[in-house]
Design an enzyme around this catalytic site. Structure first.
Site, mmCIF file in Angstrom:
data_model
loop_
_atom_site.group_PDB
_atom_site.id
_atom_site.type_symbol
_atom_site.label_atom_id
_atom_site.label_comp_id
_atom_site.label_asym_id
_atom_site.label_seq_id
_atom_site.Cartn_x
_atom_site.Cartn_y
_atom_site.Cartn_z
ATOM 1 N N ILE A 4 0.813 -1.215 0.000
ATOM 2 C CA ILE A 4 0.000 0.000 0.000
ATOM 3 C C ILE A 4 0.849 1.270 0.000
ATOM 4 O O ILE A 4 0.351 2.352 -0.283
ATOM 5 C CB ILE A 4 -0.980 0.034 1.191
ATOM 6 C CG1 ILE A 4 -0.243 -0.054 2.530
ATOM 7 C CG2 ILE A 4 -2.029 -1.057 1.056
ATOM 8 C CD1 ILE A 4 -1.146 0.141 3.738
ATOM 9 N N LYS A 5 2.139 1.139 0.298
ATOM 10 C CA LYS A 5 3.006 2.310 0.316
ATOM 11 C C LYS A 5 4.453 1.870 0.243
ATOM 12 O O LYS A 5 4.832 0.873 0.843
ATOM 13 C CB LYS A 5 2.777 3.124 1.597
ATOM 14 C CG LYS A 5 3.575 4.412 1.683
ATOM 15 C CD LYS A 5 3.268 5.143 2.990
ATOM 16 C CE LYS A 5 4.088 6.406 3.129
ATOM 17 N NZ LYS A 5 3.839 7.089 4.431
ATOM 18 N N ALA A 8 11.373 5.600 1.003
ATOM 19 C CA ALA A 8 12.814 5.418 0.826
ATOM 20 C C ALA A 8 13.376 4.354 1.751
ATOM 21 O O ALA A 8 14.362 3.693 1.432
ATOM 22 C CB ALA A 8 13.519 6.749 1.063
ATOM 23 N N LYS A 11 8.895 -0.715 2.860
ATOM 24 C CA LYS A 11 7.669 -1.075 2.151
ATOM 25 C C LYS A 11 6.600 -1.367 3.191
ATOM 26 O O LYS A 11 6.874 -2.028 4.200
ATOM 27 C CB LYS A 11 7.892 -2.309 1.268
ATOM 28 C CG LYS A 11 8.816 -2.078 0.087
ATOM 29 C CD LYS A 11 8.971 -3.357 -0.732
ATOM 30 C CE LYS A 11 9.876 -3.143 -1.928
ATOM 31 N NZ LYS A 11 10.039 -4.393 -2.711
ATOM 32 N N ILE A 12 5.385 -0.883 2.941
ATOM 33 C CA ILE A 12 4.272 -1.080 3.863
ATOM 34 C C ILE A 12 3.218 -1.940 3.182
ATOM 35 O O ILE A 12 2.729 -1.603 2.090
ATOM 36 C CB ILE A 12 3.643 0.275 4.282
ATOM 37 C CG1 ILE A 12 4.709 1.246 4.785
ATOM 38 C CG2 ILE A 12 2.554 0.038 5.325
ATOM 39 C CD1 ILE A 12 5.389 0.834 6.053
ATOM 40 N N ASP A 127 7.876 13.119 12.726
ATOM 41 C CA ASP A 127 7.113 13.430 11.505
ATOM 42 C C ASP A 127 5.661 13.723 11.875
ATOM 43 O O ASP A 127 4.737 13.105 11.347
ATOM 44 C CB ASP A 127 7.205 12.269 10.515
ATOM 45 C CG ASP A 127 6.680 12.623 9.127
ATOM 46 O OD1 ASP A 127 6.562 13.832 8.827
ATOM 47 O OD2 ASP A 127 6.387 11.697 8.343
#
Length: 219
Positions: A4-5, A8, A11-12, A127
């Protein structure tokens, strides 16, 4: 398992998970820290392992401190994977733009309370944006701790809130001043007036530094 994402660093994936914990599948996030080809292999493995373990520890400590964060189910240091709870709900970014101002400000106060608990635990998120916050069952969850760290310094806490202020100014520019003031009110409820005053002074200092660098670059 569905990607899904991809960023850098990782990976998700969204996946179903039942092994050891549940008799029925539940949705989970599988975060895999990816290898960097430009690194020496031994250093790459060491860095990814350290960051995987640190993120899991941060999430566990944040939860112990009363912060609403995803539950960590599994940490795989061989494949650099964290399996964590999938927080299904509405992103605060969109939610804040469709509700009345009074409700927006109460949500912002709760954001401040959550950040206050996080900072009390000696953790900075790294973040803080309303894109990394989700409303589920009338609770605000902080997600995406890939840049988080154990750091209880005023500098780090000031940077954390400064980043949120800038993100709110960019995304919620028509009302962000009232919204950020509400964030600080919630923060004060948890950390006290003295800590709020100190962190506000630090935010102003950080902003002045930024403006000075901009002027220096222009001239």
């Amino acid at each position: 398992m569905r990607l899904i994402k991809q960023g850098a660093e990782a990976k998700i994936y969204l996946a179903d998970f039942s092994e050891l914990y549940f008799d029925y599948p539940i949705k989970v996030i599988v975060k895999e820290r990816i290898s960097k080809r430009y690194r020496i292999p031994e250093i790459d493995i060491k860095l990814r392992k350290e960051r995987t373990v640190r993120e899991a520890r941060i999430l566990n400590k944040a939860k112990e401190a009363g912060v609403n964060v995803p539950y960590v189910f599994e940490v795989d240091t061989k494949n650099m994977i964290i399996v964590m709870e999938f927080i299904e709900g509405e992103r605060i970014k969109e939610l804040l733009e469709r509700i009345p101002l009074k409700e927006r400000l109460e949500i912002c106060r709760e954001i401040g309370r959550q950040i206050g608990k996080l900072h009390n635990a000696g953790i900075v998120h790294g973040d803080l944006t309303t894109s990394n916050m989700i409303m589920r069952d009338e609770k605000i969850y902080l997600i995406d701790f890939g840049l988080a760290d154990f750091d209880d310094t005023l500098e780090a806490q000031g940077v954390d809130l400064h980043l949120l202020k800038r993100a709110m100014e960019s995304t919620h520019y028509t009302w962000f001043e009232k919204g950020f003031e509400a964030v600080l009110e919630g923060y004060e409820e948890v950390r006290g007036e003295g800590k709020r005053r100190e962190v506000e002074e630090k935010i102003r200092e950080i902003e002045l530094r930024g403006r000075y660098r901009e002027r220096s670059w222009i001239t």
